[in-house]
Write a protein that holds these residues in place. Structure first.
Motif, PDB file in Angstrom:
ATOM      1  N   ALA A  24       0.811  -1.225   0.000  1.00 18.57           N
ATOM      2  CA  ALA A  24       0.000   0.000   0.000  1.00 18.57           C
ATOM      3  C   ALA A  24       0.841   1.270   0.000  1.00 18.57           C
ATOM      4  O   ALA A  24       0.293   2.378  -0.095  1.00 18.57           O
ATOM      5  N   GLN A  25       2.159   1.136   0.096  1.00 14.14           N
ATOM      6  CA  GLN A  25       3.023   2.325   0.077  1.00 14.14           C
ATOM      7  C   GLN A  25       2.880   3.053  -1.263  1.00 14.14           C
ATOM      8  O   GLN A  25       2.660   2.428  -2.303  1.00 14.14           O
ATOM      9  N   PRO A  26       3.011   4.382  -1.268  1.00 14.76           N
ATOM     10  CA  PRO A  26       2.729   5.154  -2.489  1.00 14.76           C
ATOM     11  C   PRO A  26       3.802   5.082  -3.568  1.00 14.76           C
ATOM     12  O   PRO A  26       3.558   5.500  -4.695  1.00 14.76           O
ATOM     13  N   THR A  27       4.993   4.593  -3.261  1.00 17.62           N
ATOM     14  CA  THR A  27       6.048   4.507  -4.270  1.00 17.62           C
ATOM     15  C   THR A  27       6.630   3.102  -4.295  1.00 17.62           C
ATOM     16  O   THR A  27       6.545   2.347  -3.321  1.00 17.62           O
ATOM     17  N   ALA A  28       7.240   2.766  -5.419  1.00 17.27           N
ATOM     18  CA  ALA A  28       7.875   1.457  -5.551  1.00 17.27           C
ATOM     19  C   ALA A  28       8.987   1.294  -4.519  1.00 17.27           C
ATOM     20  O   ALA A  28       9.165   0.217  -3.946  1.00 17.27           O
ATOM     21  N   TYR A  29       9.744   2.365  -4.305  1.00 21.74           N
ATOM     22  CA  TYR A  29      10.804   2.306  -3.297  1.00 21.74           C
ATOM     23  C   TYR A  29      10.212   1.973  -1.926  1.00 21.74           C
ATOM     24  O   TYR A  29      10.730   1.128  -1.201  1.00 21.74           O
ATOM     25  N   GLY A  30       9.140   2.644  -1.579  1.00 18.24           N
ATOM     26  CA  GLY A  30       8.501   2.379  -0.293  1.00 18.24           C
ATOM     27  C   GLY A  30       7.963   0.967  -0.196  1.00 18.24           C
ATOM     28  O   GLY A  30       8.029   0.335   0.863  1.00 18.24           O
ATOM     29  N   VAL A  31       7.421   0.461  -1.297  1.00 24.42           N
ATOM     30  CA  VAL A  31       6.922  -0.917  -1.325  1.00 24.42           C
ATOM     31  C   VAL A  31       8.048  -1.898  -1.038  1.00 24.42           C
ATOM     32  O   VAL A  31       7.943  -2.770  -0.168  1.00 24.42           O
ATOM     33  N   VAL A  32       9.144  -1.758  -1.776  1.00 27.67           N
ATOM     34  CA  VAL A  32      10.261  -2.701  -1.623  1.00 27.67           C
ATOM     35  C   VAL A  32      10.892  -2.569  -0.247  1.00 27.67           C
ATOM     36  O   VAL A  32      11.216  -3.568   0.398  1.00 27.67           O
ATOM     37  N   ARG A  33      11.054  -1.349   0.216  1.00 29.41           N
ATOM     38  CA  ARG A  33      11.627  -1.167   1.549  1.00 29.41           C
ATOM     39  C   ARG A  33      10.730  -1.794   2.620  1.00 29.41           C
ATOM     40  O   ARG A  33      11.202  -2.457   3.545  1.00 29.41           O
ATOM     41  N   GLY A  34       9.433  -1.584   2.498  1.00 29.14           N
ATOM     42  CA  GLY A  34       8.512  -2.181   3.456  1.00 29.14           C
ATOM     43  C   GLY A  34       8.563  -3.695   3.439  1.00 29.14           C
ATOM     44  O   GLY A  34       8.492  -4.345   4.490  1.00 29.14           O
ATOM     45  N   MET A  35       8.696  -4.278   2.247  1.00 32.47           N
ATOM     46  CA  MET A  35       8.792  -5.738   2.136  1.00 32.47           C
ATOM     47  C   MET A  35      10.062  -6.251   2.804  1.00 32.47           C
ATOM     48  O   MET A  35      10.022  -7.195   3.610  1.00 32.47           O
ATOM     49  N   LEU A  36      11.199  -5.622   2.490  1.00 33.57           N
ATOM     50  CA  LEU A  36      12.471  -6.134   2.996  1.00 33.57           C
ATOM     51  C   LEU A  36      12.629  -5.914   4.500  1.00 33.57           C
ATOM     52  O   LEU A  36      13.035  -6.827   5.227  1.00 33.57           O
TER      53      LEU A  36
ATOM     54  N   GLY B 169       2.665 -14.560  -3.377  1.00 31.14           N
ATOM     55  CA  GLY B 169       3.255 -13.322  -2.870  1.00 31.14           C
ATOM     56  C   GLY B 169       4.040 -12.595  -3.943  1.00 31.14           C
ATOM     57  O   GLY B 169       3.962 -11.360  -4.065  1.00 31.14           O
ATOM     58  N   GLU B 170       4.773 -13.346  -4.742  1.00 29.38           N
ATOM     59  CA  GLU B 170       5.555 -12.728  -5.813  1.00 29.38           C
ATOM     60  C   GLU B 170       4.644 -12.104  -6.861  1.00 29.38           C
ATOM     61  O   GLU B 170       4.931 -11.019  -7.386  1.00 29.38           O
ATOM     62  N   ALA B 171       3.521 -12.757  -7.154  1.00 25.23           N
ATOM     63  CA  ALA B 171       2.581 -12.224  -8.145  1.00 25.23           C
ATOM     64  C   ALA B 171       1.983 -10.898  -7.672  1.00 25.23           C
ATOM     65  O   ALA B 171       1.814  -9.961  -8.470  1.00 25.23           O
ATOM     66  N   LYS B 172       1.672 -10.796  -6.383  1.00 25.58           N
ATOM     67  CA  LYS B 172       1.125  -9.543  -5.848  1.00 25.58           C
ATOM     68  C   LYS B 172       2.156  -8.420  -5.929  1.00 25.58           C
ATOM     69  O   LYS B 172       1.822  -7.283  -6.287  1.00 25.58           O
ATOM     70  N   LEU B 173       3.393  -8.741  -5.609  1.00 34.28           N
ATOM     71  CA  LEU B 173       4.444  -7.727  -5.683  1.00 34.28           C
ATOM     72  C   LEU B 173       4.682  -7.313  -7.133  1.00 34.28           C
ATOM     73  O   LEU B 173       4.833  -6.118  -7.431  1.00 34.28           O
ATOM     74  N   ARG B 174       4.700  -8.283  -8.032  1.00 36.60           N
ATOM     75  CA  ARG B 174       4.905  -7.958  -9.449  1.00 36.60           C
ATOM     76  C   ARG B 174       3.795  -7.040  -9.962  1.00 36.60           C
ATOM     77  O   ARG B 174       4.062  -6.058 -10.671  1.00 36.60           O
ATOM     78  N   ALA B 175       2.552  -7.326  -9.589  1.00 36.15           N
ATOM     79  CA  ALA B 175       1.432  -6.495 -10.030  1.00 36.15           C
ATOM     80  C   ALA B 175       1.571  -5.069  -9.498  1.00 36.15           C
ATOM     81  O   ALA B 175       1.286  -4.101 -10.214  1.00 36.15           O
TER      82      ALA B 175
ATOM     83  N   ASP C  72      11.827  -3.863 -15.397  1.00 28.67           N
ATOM     84  CA  ASP C  72      11.191  -5.181 -15.546  1.00 28.67           C
ATOM     85  C   ASP C  72      10.566  -5.559 -14.205  1.00 28.67           C
ATOM     86  O   ASP C  72      11.258  -6.074 -13.320  1.00 28.67           O
ATOM     87  N   PRO C  73       9.265  -5.320 -14.010  1.00 29.14           N
ATOM     88  CA  PRO C  73       8.632  -5.620 -12.729  1.00 29.14           C
ATOM     89  C   PRO C  73       8.758  -7.083 -12.304  1.00 29.14           C
ATOM     90  O   PRO C  73       8.919  -7.371 -11.119  1.00 29.14           O
ATOM     91  N   ALA C  74       8.684  -7.999 -13.269  1.00 31.07           N
ATOM     92  CA  ALA C  74       8.790  -9.415 -12.932  1.00 31.07           C
ATOM     93  C   ALA C  74      10.173  -9.738 -12.366  1.00 31.07           C
ATOM     94  O   ALA C  74      10.299 -10.433 -11.353  1.00 31.07           O
ATOM     95  N   ALA C  75      11.218  -9.230 -13.021  1.00 30.56           N
ATOM     96  CA  ALA C  75      12.578  -9.474 -12.543  1.00 30.56           C
ATOM     97  C   ALA C  75      12.811  -8.783 -11.202  1.00 30.56           C
ATOM     98  O   ALA C  75      13.460  -9.348 -10.314  1.00 30.56           O
ATOM     99  N   LEU C  76      12.273  -7.585 -11.040  1.00 29.10           N
ATOM    100  CA  LEU C  76      12.448  -6.859  -9.791  1.00 29.10           C
ATOM    101  C   LEU C  76      11.733  -7.568  -8.649  1.00 29.10           C
ATOM    102  O   LEU C  76      12.285  -7.694  -7.547  1.00 29.10           O
ATOM    103  N   ALA C  77      10.531  -8.072  -8.895  1.00 31.20           N
ATOM    104  CA  ALA C  77       9.811  -8.816  -7.857  1.00 31.20           C
ATOM    105  C   ALA C  77      10.572 -10.085  -7.476  1.00 31.20           C
ATOM    106  O   ALA C  77      10.689 -10.422  -6.287  1.00 31.20           O
ATOM    107  N   ALA C  78      11.104 -10.789  -8.483  1.00 33.78           N
ATOM    108  CA  ALA C  78      11.881 -11.996  -8.198  1.00 33.78           C
ATOM    109  C   ALA C  78      13.128 -11.665  -7.397  1.00 33.78           C
ATOM    110  O   ALA C  78      13.516 -12.411  -6.480  1.00 33.78           O
TER     111      ALA C  78
END
Length: 208
Positions: free
Chosen positions: A75-87, A130-136, A152-158
């Motif tokens: 739900a974070q507003p940016t991709a950076y925030g999404v990835v940081r929140g995940m990690l 989980g990977e599919a949700k992140l990729r989307a 490449d969202p798929a590669a980044l999610a992986a």
């Protein structure tokens, strides 16, 4: 009428979850599970079914109870925030409980016998979801211009999931929170440049 159960089913399930988290699916013996739950094997299986069924119920409880950081990250507003929140959400969970380091989904079945193959496949399916949700979510970020069109969202999610899963293994091997935070920060430095981060999270821990 059936005999009334004389134990708390929820507490028994939580106890079994902790055993599976600590020892993995095959490492958790019947004696371990019944001792932790405080009931005899017939009563435990009367409530939950066989060992595989008990593990699947424990896995569901794990996701319901401990993986709430994932929807928060998505739900974070940016991709950076999404990835940081995940990690950082993952590393906080991996190191929160000294006796249960790592991730139940990773610890559960890194290597199993042929008899436990259905459990391994179930865990693979959970991770794939989980990977599919992140990729989307990353595809959305690219469409919005938050990630470069060439990304490449798929590669980044992986990549993000590979780092997260690797941190789970390292936590189980004794890596501490600071060590894993350094790994997460290094992974974040590889994020494609999109629009400037607006989350206010860069350079901070999610717990700050």
């Amino acid at each position: 009428m059936g005999r009334r159960r004389e134990f708390d089913v929820d507490k028994a399930l939580d106890a079994a979850l902790c055993v599976f988290w600590r020892k993995g699916y095959e490492g958790a013996s019947y004696a371990d599970l019944t001792a932790a739950a405080g009931v005899e094997r017939p009563a435990l299986y009367s409530a939950f079914g066989n060992k595989e069924a008990l593990f699947r119920k424990a896995l569901d409880r794990y996701f319901e109870t401990y993986m709430d950081f994932i929807p928060e990250a998505l739900a974070q507003p940016t991709a950076y925030g999404v990835v940081r929140g995940m990690l950082f959400g993952a590393l906080e969970l991996h190191t929160r409980f000294p006796d249960q380091s790592g991730c139940l989904g990773i610890n559960g079945a890194l290597a199993v016998s042929d008899e436990a193959e259905p459990v391994r496949r179930a865990l693979i399916a959970e991770r794939a979801q989980g990977e599919a949700k992140l990729r989307a979510r990353l595809e959305q970020a690219r469409a919005e211009g938050d990630l470069p069109a060439s990304s490449d969202p798929a590669a980044l999610a992986a990549f993000v999931l590979a780092v997260s899963h690797g941190m789970a293994v390292q936590a189980k091997a004794g890596f501490n929170r600071d060590q894993l935070a350094a790994v997460a920060e290094l992974a974040l430095s590889a994020m494609p440049n999109g629009t400037p981060d607006q989350t206010g999270l860069k350079g901070k821990n999610v717990s700050d």
